[in-house]
Scaffold this active site. Structure first.
Site, PDB file in Angstrom:
ATOM      1  N   SER A 160       0.706  -1.165   0.092  1.00 51.60           N
ATOM      2  CA  SER A 160      -0.377   0.008   0.203  1.00 51.60           C
ATOM      3  C   SER A 160       1.008   1.303   0.438  1.00 51.60           C
ATOM      4  O   SER A 160       1.671   1.303   0.288  1.00 51.60           O
ATOM      5  CB  SER A 160      -0.627   0.188   1.473  1.00 51.60           C
ATOM      6  OG  SER A 160      -1.959   1.192   1.422  1.00 51.60           O
ATOM      7  N   TYR A 173      -2.195  -0.882  10.459  1.00 52.85           N
ATOM      8  CA  TYR A 173      -2.096  -1.055   9.352  1.00 52.85           C
ATOM      9  C   TYR A 173      -0.781  -0.832   8.413  1.00 52.85           C
ATOM     10  O   TYR A 173       0.262  -1.462   7.925  1.00 52.85           O
ATOM     11  CB  TYR A 173      -3.391   0.010   8.313  1.00 52.85           C
ATOM     12  CG  TYR A 173      -3.460  -0.310   7.359  1.00 52.85           C
ATOM     13  CD1 TYR A 173      -4.046  -1.646   6.772  1.00 52.85           C
ATOM     14  CD2 TYR A 173      -2.909   0.029   5.593  1.00 52.85           C
ATOM     15  CE1 TYR A 173      -4.161  -1.994   5.288  1.00 52.85           C
ATOM     16  CE2 TYR A 173      -3.141   0.673   4.350  1.00 52.85           C
ATOM     17  CZ  TYR A 173      -3.500  -1.640   3.892  1.00 52.85           C
ATOM     18  OH  TYR A 173      -3.720  -1.095   2.707  1.00 52.85           O
TER      19      TYR A 173
HETATM   20  N1  LIG Z   1      -8.759  -0.593  -2.080  1.00 53.60           N
HETATM   21  C1  LIG Z   1      -7.358   0.213  -1.813  1.00 53.60           C
HETATM   22  O1  LIG Z   1      -7.825   1.574  -1.904  1.00 53.60           O
HETATM   23  C2  LIG Z   1      -5.980  -0.247  -1.295  1.00 53.60           C
HETATM   24  C3  LIG Z   1      -4.968   0.794  -1.452  1.00 53.60           C
HETATM   25  C4  LIG Z   1      -4.096  -0.156  -1.296  1.00 53.60           C
HETATM   26  C5  LIG Z   1      -3.663  -1.337  -0.695  1.00 53.60           C
HETATM   27  N2  LIG Z   1      -5.137  -1.761  -0.801  1.00 53.60           N
HETATM   28  C6  LIG Z   1      -4.726  -3.442  -0.114  1.00 53.60           C
HETATM   29  O2  LIG Z   1      -4.792  -4.379  -1.319  1.00 53.60           O
HETATM   30  C7  LIG Z   1      -5.711  -5.585  -0.985  1.00 53.60           C
HETATM   31  C8  LIG Z   1      -6.867  -5.911  -1.244  1.00 53.60           C
HETATM   32  O3  LIG Z   1      -8.076  -5.302  -0.493  1.00 53.60           O
HETATM   33  P1  LIG Z   1      -9.019  -4.646  -0.998  1.00 53.60           P
HETATM   34  O4  LIG Z   1      -9.027  -2.814  -1.321  1.00 53.60           O
HETATM   35  O5  LIG Z   1      -9.718  -5.344  -2.342  1.00 53.60           O
HETATM   36  O6  LIG Z   1     -10.113  -4.424   0.005  1.00 53.60           O
HETATM   37  P2  LIG Z   1     -11.459  -5.609   0.090  1.00 53.60           P
HETATM   38  O7  LIG Z   1     -13.026  -4.790  -1.173  1.00 53.60           O
HETATM   39  O8  LIG Z   1     -12.183  -5.573   1.700  1.00 53.60           O
HETATM   40  O9  LIG Z   1     -10.961  -6.571  -0.128  1.00 53.60           O
HETATM   41  C9  LIG Z   1     -10.725  -7.225   0.674  1.00 53.60           C
HETATM   42  C10 LIG Z   1     -10.406  -9.127   0.669  1.00 53.60           C
HETATM   43  O10 LIG Z   1      -9.109  -9.934   1.406  1.00 53.60           O
HETATM   44  C11 LIG Z   1     -10.142 -11.037   2.013  1.00 53.60           C
HETATM   45  N3  LIG Z   1      -9.759 -11.254   3.172  1.00 53.60           N
HETATM   46  C12 LIG Z   1      -9.950  -9.966   4.083  1.00 53.60           C
HETATM   47  N4  LIG Z   1      -9.712 -11.123   5.281  1.00 53.60           N
HETATM   48  C13 LIG Z   1      -9.269 -11.975   4.942  1.00 53.60           C
HETATM   49  C14 LIG Z   1      -8.595 -13.143   5.974  1.00 53.60           C
HETATM   50  N5  LIG Z   1      -8.875 -13.481   7.245  1.00 53.60           N
HETATM   51  N6  LIG Z   1      -8.620 -14.249   5.016  1.00 53.60           N
HETATM   52  C15 LIG Z   1      -9.171 -14.372   3.604  1.00 53.60           C
HETATM   53  N7  LIG Z   1      -9.030 -13.275   2.755  1.00 53.60           N
HETATM   54  C16 LIG Z   1      -9.441 -12.300   4.181  1.00 53.60           C
HETATM   55  C17 LIG Z   1     -11.967 -11.248   1.444  1.00 53.60           C
HETATM   56  O11 LIG Z   1     -12.432 -11.470   1.776  1.00 53.60           O
HETATM   57  P3  LIG Z   1     -13.429 -12.307   2.572  1.00 53.60           P
HETATM   58  O12 LIG Z   1     -14.306 -10.977   3.349  1.00 53.60           O
HETATM   59  O13 LIG Z   1     -14.101 -13.509   1.516  1.00 53.60           O
HETATM   60  O14 LIG Z   1     -12.991 -12.938   3.599  1.00 53.60           O
HETATM   61  C18 LIG Z   1     -10.950  -9.796   0.136  1.00 53.60           C
HETATM   62  O15 LIG Z   1     -11.547 -10.971  -0.583  1.00 53.60           O
HETATM   63  C19 LIG Z   1      -5.876  -5.781   0.448  1.00 53.60           C
HETATM   64  O16 LIG Z   1      -4.035  -5.981   1.190  1.00 53.60           O
HETATM   65  C20 LIG Z   1      -5.056  -3.783   0.977  1.00 53.60           C
HETATM   66  O17 LIG Z   1      -4.319  -3.399   1.834  1.00 53.60           O
HETATM   67  C21 LIG Z   1      -6.077  -1.739  -0.797  1.00 53.60           C
END
Ligand SMILES: NC(=O)c1ccc[n+]([C@@H]2O[C@H](COP(=O)([O-])OP(=O)(O)OC[C@H]3O[C@@H](n4cnc5c(N)ncnc54)[C@H](OP(=O)(O)O)[C@@H]3O)[C@@H](O)[C@H]2O)c1
Length: 281
Positions: A160, A173
């Site tokens: 991130s 985080y």
């Molecule tokens: N969106 C942003 O702006 C952003 C920015 C920087 C970095 N990121 C990074 O990108 C990645 C994806 O985030 P996102 O934005 O797509 O968020 P999201 O929409 O909340 O998706 C998170 C994913 O992780 C899974 N997950 C969460 N806890 C889990 C667990 N204990 N075991 C297995 N799976 C788990 C969730 O599925 P379930 O609930 O089905 O388990 C979901 O598929 C993360 O690492 C986040 O830190 C995102």
């Protein structure tokens, strides 16, 4: 030395050994039930990859799998909580049996935070380190030996912008993503003389449900969509950029829009970073 000789020399040291396409490559994506992981699943499926999709919610994963299969791709759904190392190890055995090998490991499952350190119990720091740091490290340790033996494979760690500098209300985080940056940068150096690749991806603000699922001091989900997320880059565009970065064997890539300016401010104009960052929501 002719160009062809030079090119073949570079190929031997892995210089030109980029993955040109993902057709028939086995790609394991964690956090594939929504957001960036779901968008990545569709993007890889369109390129003919064989997919392994992991997250906790089997129903959501099955919905993603149906769409992926429409692109003709083979999909194995492996629902689990990635912080459950026993389940993770069993999944590795299942994946090796059913798919033989993993060509690309995309460590994407994660959760953000919305609470200040002063009010956050240590259990929150530990929970986010378990999910965002230890589980991708554990999965890497399960998969890396095979990649080294075959002398090929690619590990993609989704970090991130919060892994590059501190952001308020996200101390745990930020810590977990800085740890990811350190681990995978060091791992990259360790495998540099092999054909195993490591890419660290640092997204800025991407339109997903990440703020809804962010952990609060009470240990429950924040439940609110942040303005920053709503105005962020669409997840499918982010996924397309991640695929391009993998193909180009990028080591460390930032993906986002205007928010990326803070990376350069932090690096080159730190006094301005310290002035601006307390106001970030
Ligand atoms: N969106 C942003 O702006 C952003 C920015 C920087 C970095 N990121 C990074 O990108 C990645 C994806 O985030 P996102 O934005 O797509 O968020 P999201 O929409 O909340 O998706 C998170 C994913 O992780 C899974 N997950 C969460 N806890 C889990 C667990 N204990 N075991 C297995 N799976 C788990 C969730 O599925 P379930 O609930 O089905 O388990 C979901 O598929 C993360 O690492 C986040 O830190 C995102």
């Amino acid at each position: 030395m002719s160009y062809t000789e030079m090119r073949s020399g570079y190929r031997q040291i892995g210089y030109f050994h980029h993955m040109q396409n993902f057709n028939q490559k086995v790609v394991w994506i964690t956090g594939a039930s929504g957001g960036i992981g779901e968008a990545l699943a569709y993007a890889f499926a369109r390129e003919g990859a064989r997919l392994i999709l992991t997250a906790r919610h089997a129903d959501k994963l099955n919905r993603v799998a149906v769409t992926c299969r429409k692109s003709g791709g083979q999909v194995l759904v492996v629902p689990l909580d990635v912080t459950d190392l026993t389940a993770l190890e069993a999944a590795v055995v299942q994946v090796k049996t059913e798919m033989d090998q993993v060509d690309l490991l995309v460590l994407n499952a994660g959760q953000s935070q919305r609470s200040v350190a002063l009010e956050s119990p240590l259990s929150l720091d530990r929970a986010l380190m378990e999910l965002n740091f230890f589980s991708p490290v554990a999965l890497t340790k399960f998969i890396l030996p095979d990649m080294i033996r075959r002398d090929e494979g690619h590990i993609v760690a989704i970090s991130s912008l919060a892994g590059k500098f501190g952001v308020p209300r996200r101390t745990a985080y930020c810590a977990s993503k800085h740890a990811i940056q350190g681990f995978f940068e060091a791992l990259n150096a360790e495998v540099a003389r092999t054909r195993v690749k490591v890419t660290i991806v640092s997204p800025g603000r991407i339109q997903t449900e990440i703020s809804l699922h962010a952990l609060t001091k009470e240990g429950v989900e924040h439940g609110q969509m942040d303005k920053g997320q709503l105005e962020g880059m669409p997840a499918d565009l982010c996924a397309a950029k991640i695929l391009r970065a993998i193909k180009k064997d990028k080591k460390d890539v930032l993906i986002g829009r205007k928010e990326l300016i803070m990376y350069f401010i932090h690096k080159w104009l730190p006094f301005l970073y310290y002035r601006l960052i307390p106001n970030i929501k």
